[in-house]
Design a protein around this motif. Structure first.
Motif, PDB file in Angstrom:
ATOM      1  N   CYS A 129       0.818  -1.210   0.000  1.00 20.80           N
ATOM      2  CA  CYS A 129       0.000   0.000   0.000  1.00 20.80           C
ATOM      3  C   CYS A 129       0.852   1.261   0.000  1.00 20.80           C
ATOM      4  CB  CYS A 129      -0.907   0.044   1.234  1.00 20.80           C
ATOM      5  SG  CYS A 129      -2.046  -1.336   1.411  1.00 20.80           S
ATOM      6  N   VAL A 130       0.400   2.255  -0.739  1.00 19.63           N
ATOM      7  CA  VAL A 130       0.833   3.637  -0.583  1.00 19.63           C
ATOM      8  C   VAL A 130      -0.442   4.467  -0.486  1.00 19.63           C
ATOM      9  CG1 VAL A 130       3.041   3.360  -1.764  1.00 19.63           C
ATOM     10  CG2 VAL A 130       1.012   3.973  -3.087  1.00 19.63           C
ATOM     11  N   SER A 131      -0.327   5.746  -0.117  1.00 19.95           N
ATOM     12  CA  SER A 131      -1.545   6.516   0.118  1.00 19.95           C
ATOM     13  C   SER A 131      -1.481   7.886  -0.539  1.00 19.95           C
ATOM     14  CB  SER A 131      -1.803   6.685   1.622  1.00 19.95           C
ATOM     15  OG  SER A 131      -0.899   7.618   2.180  1.00 19.95           O
ATOM     16  N   THR A 132      -2.668   8.404  -0.863  1.00 19.98           N
ATOM     17  CA  THR A 132      -2.814   9.772  -1.356  1.00 19.98           C
ATOM     18  C   THR A 132      -4.253  10.221  -1.145  1.00 19.98           C
ATOM     19  OG1 THR A 132      -2.560  11.246  -3.256  1.00 19.98           O
ATOM     20  CG2 THR A 132      -3.316   9.014  -3.732  1.00 19.98           C
ATOM     21  N   HIS A 133      -4.442  11.463  -0.694  1.00 23.79           N
ATOM     22  CA  HIS A 133      -5.764  12.062  -0.508  1.00 23.79           C
ATOM     23  C   HIS A 133      -6.699  11.174   0.318  1.00 23.79           C
ATOM     24  CE1 HIS A 133      -4.368  14.608  -3.852  1.00 23.79           C
ATOM     25  NE2 HIS A 133      -5.186  15.502  -3.337  1.00 23.79           N
ATOM     26  N   GLY A 134      -6.150  10.457   1.300  1.00 24.62           N
ATOM     27  CA  GLY A 134      -6.981   9.633   2.165  1.00 24.62           C
ATOM     28  C   GLY A 134      -7.331   8.278   1.595  1.00 24.62           C
ATOM     29  N   TRP A 135      -6.866   7.962   0.394  1.00 25.71           N
ATOM     30  CA  TRP A 135      -7.100   6.667  -0.232  1.00 25.71           C
ATOM     31  C   TRP A 135      -5.822   5.844  -0.227  1.00 25.71           C
ATOM     32  CZ3 TRP A 135     -11.650   5.035  -3.012  1.00 25.71           C
ATOM     33  CH2 TRP A 135     -12.686   5.974  -3.006  1.00 25.71           C
ATOM     34  N   LEU A 136      -5.982   4.527  -0.252  1.00 28.75           N
ATOM     35  CA  LEU A 136      -4.851   3.622  -0.422  1.00 28.75           C
ATOM     36  C   LEU A 136      -4.811   3.156  -1.869  1.00 28.75           C
ATOM     37  CD1 LEU A 136      -5.328   1.349   2.720  1.00 28.75           C
ATOM     38  CD2 LEU A 136      -3.699   3.232   2.473  1.00 28.75           C
ATOM     39  N   LEU A 137      -3.622   3.124  -2.447  1.00 31.10           N
ATOM     40  CA  LEU A 137      -3.426   2.444  -3.716  1.00 31.10           C
ATOM     41  C   LEU A 137      -2.722   1.139  -3.392  1.00 31.10           C
ATOM     42  CD1 LEU A 137      -2.370   3.917  -7.113  1.00 31.10           C
ATOM     43  CD2 LEU A 137      -1.557   1.692  -6.381  1.00 31.10           C
ATOM     44  N   GLN A 407       5.696   1.174  18.897  1.00 32.83           N
ATOM     45  CA  GLN A 407       6.792   0.920  17.973  1.00 32.83           C
ATOM     46  C   GLN A 407       6.910  -0.572  17.665  1.00 32.83           C
ATOM     47  OE1 GLN A 407       8.887   3.708  17.308  1.00 32.83           O
ATOM     48  NE2 GLN A 407      10.618   2.832  16.239  1.00 32.83           N
ATOM     49  N   SER A 408       6.481  -1.423  18.590  1.00 29.53           N
ATOM     50  CA  SER A 408       6.622  -2.859  18.408  1.00 29.53           C
ATOM     51  C   SER A 408       5.725  -3.399  17.310  1.00 29.53           C
ATOM     52  CB  SER A 408       6.308  -3.585  19.726  1.00 29.53           C
ATOM     53  OG  SER A 408       4.942  -3.407  20.080  1.00 29.53           O
ATOM     54  N   VAL A 409       4.752  -2.600  16.822  1.00 31.32           N
ATOM     55  CA  VAL A 409       3.892  -3.093  15.757  1.00 31.32           C
ATOM     56  C   VAL A 409       4.550  -2.949  14.390  1.00 31.32           C
ATOM     57  CG1 VAL A 409       1.830  -2.507  17.052  1.00 31.32           C
ATOM     58  CG2 VAL A 409       2.682  -0.908  15.353  1.00 31.32           C
ATOM     59  N   PHE A 410       5.748  -2.355  14.337  1.00 29.19           N
ATOM     60  CA  PHE A 410       6.418  -2.198  13.057  1.00 29.19           C
ATOM     61  C   PHE A 410       6.847  -3.542  12.499  1.00 29.19           C
ATOM     62  CE2 PHE A 410       8.015   2.315  14.142  1.00 29.19           C
ATOM     63  CZ  PHE A 410       6.788   2.828  13.769  1.00 29.19           C
ATOM     64  N   GLY A 411       6.788  -3.693  11.228  1.00 25.58           N
ATOM     65  CA  GLY A 411       7.367  -4.789  10.487  1.00 25.58           C
ATOM     66  C   GLY A 411       7.810  -4.211   9.165  1.00 25.58           C
ATOM     67  N   TYR A 412       6.941  -3.325   8.691  1.00 29.35           N
ATOM     68  CA  TYR A 412       7.250  -2.453   7.580  1.00 29.35           C
ATOM     69  C   TYR A 412       6.826  -1.050   7.977  1.00 29.35           C
ATOM     70  CZ  TYR A 412       7.739  -6.823   5.049  1.00 29.35           C
ATOM     71  OH  TYR A 412       8.134  -8.066   4.652  1.00 29.35           O
ATOM     72  N   SER A 413       7.173  -0.109   7.145  1.00 34.18           N
ATOM     73  CA  SER A 413       6.922   1.278   7.506  1.00 34.18           C
ATOM     74  C   SER A 413       5.431   1.585   7.586  1.00 34.18           C
ATOM     75  CB  SER A 413       7.573   2.191   6.465  1.00 34.18           C
ATOM     76  OG  SER A 413       7.354   3.536   6.793  1.00 34.18           O
ATOM     77  N   PRO A 414       5.005   2.356   8.589  1.00 28.98           N
ATOM     78  CA  PRO A 414       3.617   2.824   8.612  1.00 28.98           C
ATOM     79  C   PRO A 414       3.412   3.896   7.548  1.00 28.98           C
ATOM     80  CG  PRO A 414       4.827   3.799  10.421  1.00 28.98           C
ATOM     81  CD  PRO A 414       5.756   2.826   9.759  1.00 28.98           C
ATOM     82  N   ILE A 415       2.145   4.205   7.256  1.00 24.60           N
ATOM     83  CA  ILE A 415       1.807   5.117   6.164  1.00 24.60           C
ATOM     84  C   ILE A 415       0.889   6.213   6.684  1.00 24.60           C
ATOM     85  CG2 ILE A 415       0.709   5.296   3.890  1.00 24.60           C
ATOM     86  CD1 ILE A 415       1.244   2.337   3.502  1.00 24.60           C
ATOM     87  N   TRP A 416       1.185   7.466   6.312  1.00 21.26           N
ATOM     88  CA  TRP A 416       0.301   8.570   6.656  1.00 21.26           C
ATOM     89  C   TRP A 416      -0.936   8.553   5.768  1.00 21.26           C
ATOM     90  CZ3 TRP A 416       0.976  10.641  11.082  1.00 21.26           C
ATOM     91  CH2 TRP A 416       2.253  10.887  11.595  1.00 21.26           C
ATOM     92  N   LEU A 417      -2.092   8.796   6.376  1.00 21.69           N
ATOM     93  CA  LEU A 417      -3.342   8.954   5.647  1.00 21.69           C
ATOM     94  C   LEU A 417      -3.799  10.392   5.777  1.00 21.69           C
ATOM     95  CD1 LEU A 417      -5.222   5.691   6.627  1.00 21.69           C
ATOM     96  CD2 LEU A 417      -4.252   6.245   4.407  1.00 21.69           C
ATOM     97  N   GLN A 418      -4.047  11.009   4.645  1.00 15.50           N
ATOM     98  CA  GLN A 418      -4.462  12.396   4.572  1.00 15.50           C
ATOM     99  C   GLN A 418      -5.982  12.469   4.563  1.00 15.50           C
ATOM    100  OE1 GLN A 418      -3.074  14.088   0.934  1.00 15.50           O
ATOM    101  NE2 GLN A 418      -3.809  16.154   1.343  1.00 15.50           N
TER     102      GLN A 418
END
Length: 429
Positions: A129-137, A407-418
């Motif tokens: 997943c990546v994100s833009t304008h509050g949506w996930l691609l 922080q322990s929930v990391f496995g991959y990077s978290p993503i900001w949602l706009q």
């Protein structure tokens, strides 16, 4: 274009459960309709006056959307209007963490003191997943399907398969590598459901740049740059796509609104004068629309550690050390360095870079960042993605966003949602 809605008519969101018992006359209604155990037998049969009393107590955009998606009767019996919802504050931006289970994702909300929520999002299960304008691609291993998913309403819009890029004919065994290659997505307008003929989805996949319209069978390539693509942004006032590349920070532009089926070529706009502005090397850069006639370019510097270094055990392969901000005037072609973002906060990572006003848990004059490198930690047994924090422009201090437990929930990077534009929900005027 295919659009799917997935909802559970008997699931009441957590944000509503704490409100419902406080509604006047709720107790008398439930006593007359409940079983002897006191459990509601059918949430869809709540009286309209009860539903409207609940709705009036909701203070955030996302809570209203959750309310409307519970079941058909909740949506049709209330006096909520689209105009009311669009003017409510949003709990977004928030962080979406890596996969929690096959049904849920974990979210960290900056508002309300930084609370953690787990929300059902099976549409993103085993998806990159990546994100833009509050949506996930999202894209998955199955023939590299791509789709847009709204994490609040769970609306889905299917996009062309990524292998329609002619150079991306590769083995399924290579998915683990290529799945990490989708790094950025941007929209040319904020709402993909608004029937806007100029709407485009633009992505960076590895070192390939392309876009599509909703309903297209394939992606259209964008060519014409040199080096590595750092970031992309769409300038709404200029109606241009801007791209920043290479260690020189060269910026390119193109117009992608025309109905074209052949590759689009970028034109060079400027090369960042790093030496003149005290930035000798651009390790990484981001672009943000900055007013009507400017772009904000943010450079990011990382400090790298070796395995025998003490810092490696604490931070991993690297940690962010500094950001710098520069403004480029699109009219006069001049660069300037700025020391303050004013009341704005900027969010960067595996999301389209964006700026918002401070408030509702967001600190002004700060850069909120997540980890957007994969290669240095792909082979680590515990994964990575921990290079996350808040950079204070005034002091250069980096503040942790949350504690070690989160922080322990990391496995991959978290993503900001706009925050996103209100999706179209049938039955709401």
């Amino acid at each position: 274009m295919k659009e799917d809605r997935v909802s559970n008519p008997i699931t009441i969101p957590d944000s509503l459960c704490s409100i419902i018992p406080s509604i006047p006359n709720y107790a008398s209604y439930t006593n007359s309709t409940n079983t002897c155990s006191g459990t509601m037998t059918n949430w869809s049969e709540l009286l309209p006056e009860i539903l409207n009393a609940i709705a009036r107590k909701l203070a955030y955009y996302e809570d209203y959307i959750n309310f409307l998606c519970v079941c058909t009767s909740w949506k049709t019996c209330t006096t909520i209007t689209k105009n009311i919802i669009q003017h409510l504050p949003s709990r977004i931006p928030m962080l979406m963490f890596h996969e929690y289970s096959h049904q849920n994702r974990t979210f960290f909300l900056l508002s309300n003191g930084g609370i953690i929520r787990k929300l059902p999002l099976p549409e993103a299960y085993r998806q990159r997943c990546v994100s833009t304008h509050g949506w996930l691609l999202t894209t998955g291993e199955q023939e590299f399907y791509t789709k847009l998913v709204n994490p609040v309403t769970r609306t889905q819009i299917h996009l062309p398969k990524l292998y329609m890029f002619e150079e991306l004919y590769f083995d399924q065994d290579e998915w683990k590598y290529y799945g990490f290659s989708m790094r950025k997505a941007v929209f040319t307008s904020s709402n993909p459901l608004a029937s806007d003929p100029s709407f485009r989805v633009v992505i960076i996949w590895g070192n390939t740049l392309g876009f599509c319209r909703l309903g297209d069978d394939s992606w259209t390539r964008v060519d014409g740059w040199e080096g590595h693509v750092f970031d992309i942004t769409y300038h709404k006032m200029r109606t241009r796509l801007y791209v920043v590349c290479t260690t020189l920070g060269t910026i390119y532009e193109c117009e992608i609104g025309n109905d074209v089926l052949c590759p689009v070529t970028l034109s060079r706009v400027t090369t960042f004068p790093g030496k003149e502005l005290g930035c000798l090397c651009v390790q990484w850069a981001y672009l943000v629309e900055w007013g009507c006639n400017s772009l904000l370019m943010i450079t990011r510097e990382r400090q790298y550690f070796k395995k025998h270094d003490d810092e490696y055990a604490r931070y991993g392969p690297y940690r962010t050390s500094r950001f710098q901000c520069f403004v480029f005037g699109l009219d006069d072609g001049k660069w300037s360095k700025i020391a303050s973002l004013g009341n704005k906060a900027v969010f960067v990572g595996f999301n389209s870079s964006f700026a918002i006003d401070g408030g509702e848990g967001v600190k002004p004059n700060c850069i909120y960042f997540t980890d957007d490198l994969y290669e240095p930690y792909r082979g680590l047994p515990d994964g990575g993605g921990g290079d996350v924090g808040i950079y204070h422009m005034f002091s250069g201090r980096i503040e942790a966003i949350f504690g070690s437990q989160q922080q322990s929930v990391f496995g991959y990077s978290p993503i900001w949602l706009q925050a996103s534009t209100l999706p179209v929900i049938k039955g709401i005027k």
